[in-house]
Design a protein around this motif. Sequence first.
Motif, short mmCIF file in Angstrom:
data_model
loop_
_atom_site.label_atom_id
_atom_site.label_comp_id
_atom_site.label_asym_id
_atom_site.label_seq_id
_atom_site.Cartn_x
_atom_site.Cartn_y
_atom_site.Cartn_z
N ARG A 1 52.69 47.82 44.44
CA ARG A 1 52.89 46.50 43.85
C ARG A 1 52.37 46.44 42.41
N LEU A 2 51.37 47.26 42.12
CA LEU A 2 50.78 47.29 40.77
C LEU A 2 51.14 48.60 40.06
N VAL A 3 52.32 49.11 40.32
CA VAL A 3 52.73 50.40 39.75
C VAL A 3 52.61 50.37 38.23
N GLY A 4 52.07 51.45 37.68
CA GLY A 4 51.89 51.54 36.24
C GLY A 4 50.62 50.92 35.72
N GLN A 5 49.88 50.20 36.59
CA GLN A 5 48.63 49.57 36.17
C GLN A 5 47.45 50.36 36.73
N THR A 6 46.38 50.42 35.96
CA THR A 6 45.16 51.06 36.45
C THR A 6 44.50 50.15 37.47
N ILE A 7 44.25 50.70 38.65
CA ILE A 7 43.61 49.94 39.73
C ILE A 7 42.17 50.40 39.83
N THR A 8 41.25 49.52 39.55
CA THR A 8 39.84 49.89 39.55
C THR A 8 39.32 49.98 40.98
N ARG A 9 38.17 50.63 41.11
CA ARG A 9 37.54 50.75 42.42
C ARG A 9 37.16 49.36 42.94
N THR A 10 36.74 48.49 42.04
CA THR A 10 36.41 47.12 42.44
C THR A 10 37.63 46.41 43.01
N MET A 11 38.79 46.56 42.35
CA MET A 11 40.02 45.94 42.84
C MET A 11 40.37 46.46 44.22
N LEU A 12 40.23 47.76 44.43
CA LEU A 12 40.54 48.35 45.74
C LEU A 12 39.63 47.79 46.82
N PHE A 13 38.34 47.75 46.54
CA PHE A 13 37.40 47.24 47.53
C PHE A 13 37.73 45.80 47.92
N GLU A 14 37.96 44.95 46.91
CA GLU A 14 38.16 43.53 47.19
C GLU A 14 39.51 43.26 47.86
N ALA A 15 40.56 44.01 47.45
CA ALA A 15 41.90 43.77 48.00
C ALA A 15 42.10 44.41 49.37
N VAL A 16 41.52 45.59 49.58
CA VAL A 16 41.77 46.34 50.81
C VAL A 16 40.68 46.11 51.86
N TRP A 17 39.43 46.14 51.42
CA TRP A 17 38.34 45.99 52.38
C TRP A 17 37.77 44.57 52.43
N GLY A 18 38.03 43.80 51.39
CA GLY A 18 37.63 42.40 51.42
C GLY A 18 36.20 42.11 51.04
N TYR A 19 35.54 43.04 50.39
CA TYR A 19 34.19 42.74 49.91
C TYR A 19 33.96 43.45 48.59
N HIS A 20 32.86 43.09 47.92
CA HIS A 20 32.62 43.58 46.58
C HIS A 20 32.25 45.06 46.56
N PHE A 21 32.52 45.68 45.44
CA PHE A 21 32.32 47.11 45.26
C PHE A 21 30.85 47.50 45.40
#
Length: 230
Positions: free
Chosen positions: A172-192
């Motif tokens: 969904r965010l192809v071509g954009q840099t996805i930070t570790r913080t973004m991954l944690f909050e979007a996938v696991w639902g809590y802060h990095f």
Amino acid sequence: MTISRVLTIEDDHLIANEIVRELEGRGFSVDWVDNGPEGLARAVTDEYDAITLDRMLPGIDGLCLLATMHSAGVQTPVLILSALGDVDERVRGLRAGGDDYLTKPFIPEELVARLEVLLRRRRRAATAQQDTETMLCVGPLELDLISRKAKRDGEEIVLLPTEYRVLELMIRLVGQTITRTMLFEAVWGYHFNPGTNLIDVHMSRLRKKIDPPGVKPLIRTVRGSGYILA
């Protein structure tokens, strides 16, 4: 809260300053250009949530600018501003591709209200499209949102639930840099938590499945920032 970006194409500097002042005071981010060619270049090459477009512009007439935008595939909603207020002119503007038409002189509050209506329509349309979406594709990669299965070059890839969520976010965010913080909050639902290697483990597994030996890698590491699906 996401800040809406507006492009104002207006050659009257007094009116333009009034528009910019009013919109920025309401929390919008505004770019202003005072001629048709530059306005067209911005509209085609940059991402805006809405455009205010003067009908009579130097270089390119507003209606010609609209037609060129649409032929280039630009779908940004446009509010036409014009001193030409008779019915025939309003109809011409709307038929040329304008989403709304406001006659000069206007009250700034009405301009803001009309833009807000256009933005609400755009968000509803985007939501409806997302709701009917069943397949995400990036190059040789496919992700079926119904069966929750992935394929690369037609070959099925077996994903664990967390790997699926990570891959969906990256597509969904192809071509954009996805930070570790973004991954944690979007996938696991809590802060990095910088002390965990949870992301490293899942990304390593996912990359082995998405980018096996002998194929062009799709997932890249952005040093010091995160990951990108290119």
